[in-house]
Design a protein around this motif. Structure first.
Motif, short mmCIF file in Angstrom:
data_model
loop_
_atom_site.label_atom_id
_atom_site.label_comp_id
_atom_site.label_asym_id
_atom_site.label_seq_id
_atom_site.Cartn_x
_atom_site.Cartn_y
_atom_site.Cartn_z
N GLN A 11 0.84 -1.20 0.00
CA GLN A 11 0.00 0.00 0.00
C GLN A 11 0.88 1.26 0.00
N GLN A 15 1.10 4.18 -2.93
CA GLN A 15 0.90 5.59 -2.63
C GLN A 15 2.04 6.47 -3.14
N LYS A 121 8.36 13.00 -2.62
CA LYS A 121 7.22 12.41 -1.92
C LYS A 121 7.69 11.43 -0.85
N VAL A 123 6.04 8.60 2.03
CA VAL A 123 4.89 7.87 2.57
C VAL A 123 5.31 7.26 3.90
N ARG A 164 -2.30 13.71 1.55
CA ARG A 164 -3.49 12.94 1.93
C ARG A 164 -3.12 11.95 3.03
N THR A 165 -4.14 11.53 3.72
CA THR A 165 -3.99 10.50 4.74
C THR A 165 -4.98 9.41 4.42
N LYS A 166 -4.46 8.20 4.26
CA LYS A 166 -5.30 7.04 3.93
C LYS A 166 -5.33 6.14 5.17
N TRP A 177 -1.51 5.55 6.30
CA TRP A 177 -0.43 5.95 5.40
C TRP A 177 -0.60 7.45 5.17
N VAL A 179 0.71 10.53 3.15
CA VAL A 179 1.47 10.88 1.95
C VAL A 179 1.77 12.36 2.05
#
Length: 183
Positions: A11, A15, A121, A123, A164-166, A177, A179
């Motif tokens: 995952q 991302q 980036k 993660v 974003r936050t997943k 996660w 990002v």
């Protein structure tokens, strides 16, 4: 452990949004299986992994032997609060299930920001403190669990912009996660 963390690592890789020439750093690479997956997605790039465990690095080297020989994977014994790389060496970085051991977390996050290129980036995958069913099972003398807002604040302080936050919000199996991009 490889089976237990595989889905979480995949995952994180998803991302990252990898491009074929990206240079990617896997912090706390452990068994190194993620490095092979990353290397497959960056055929003209580089997958680098660091870990402070010689045992983990030997396992990672064994499973990535051909990729190491081809120069597509590099492994190094290092701590994430003292990364042995030049500034702006990587396009992307990931760290999954390592945050718990960073106490304080700030030096690690500042080092990650340092080695990322501008707009690079990152993660960060972790089990949040909000999931007490899981976090209470681990010794507090070793593991530091943080809330999602606390982690996002740490990242912002270290020079990251949250994209974003997943979250996988399954009681007893929550995972987050975050990002972020280097600001």
């Amino acid at each position: 452990m490889a089976k237990e963390t595989a889905a979480d690592n995949h995952q994180a890789i998803a991302q990252l949004g990898l491009k074929e020439s990206d240079h990617v750093l896997d912090i706390g690479t452990g068994h190194g299986r993620s490095l092979g997956a990353v290397a497959a997605l960056v055929p003209t790039g580089l997958a680098a992994g660091i870990d402070s465990s010689d045992v983990a690095l030997k396992i990672a080297a064994r499973s990535n032997r051909a990729l190491i020989r081809a120069g597509r994977v590099r492994l190094q014994n290092a701590r994430s609060d003292a990364l042995p790389f030049a500034d702006a060496s990587f396009d992307k970085a990931m760290a999954v299930h390592t945050l718990y051991f960073w106490n304080p977390a700030e030096p690690h996050l500042h080092q990650i920001a340092r080695v990322l290129k501008p707009n690079g980036k990152f993660v960060l995958g972790f089990r949040p403190a909000e999931d007490t069913r899981v976090t209470q099972q681990f010794p507090q003398s070793i593991y530091t669990f943080r809330t999602i807002p606390a982690v996002e604040a740490l990242l912002a302080t270290a020079g990251f912009k949250i994209c974003r936050t997943k979250q996988r919000d399954v009681p007893g199996d929550s995972m987050v996660w975050v990002v972020a991009r280097k600001a």
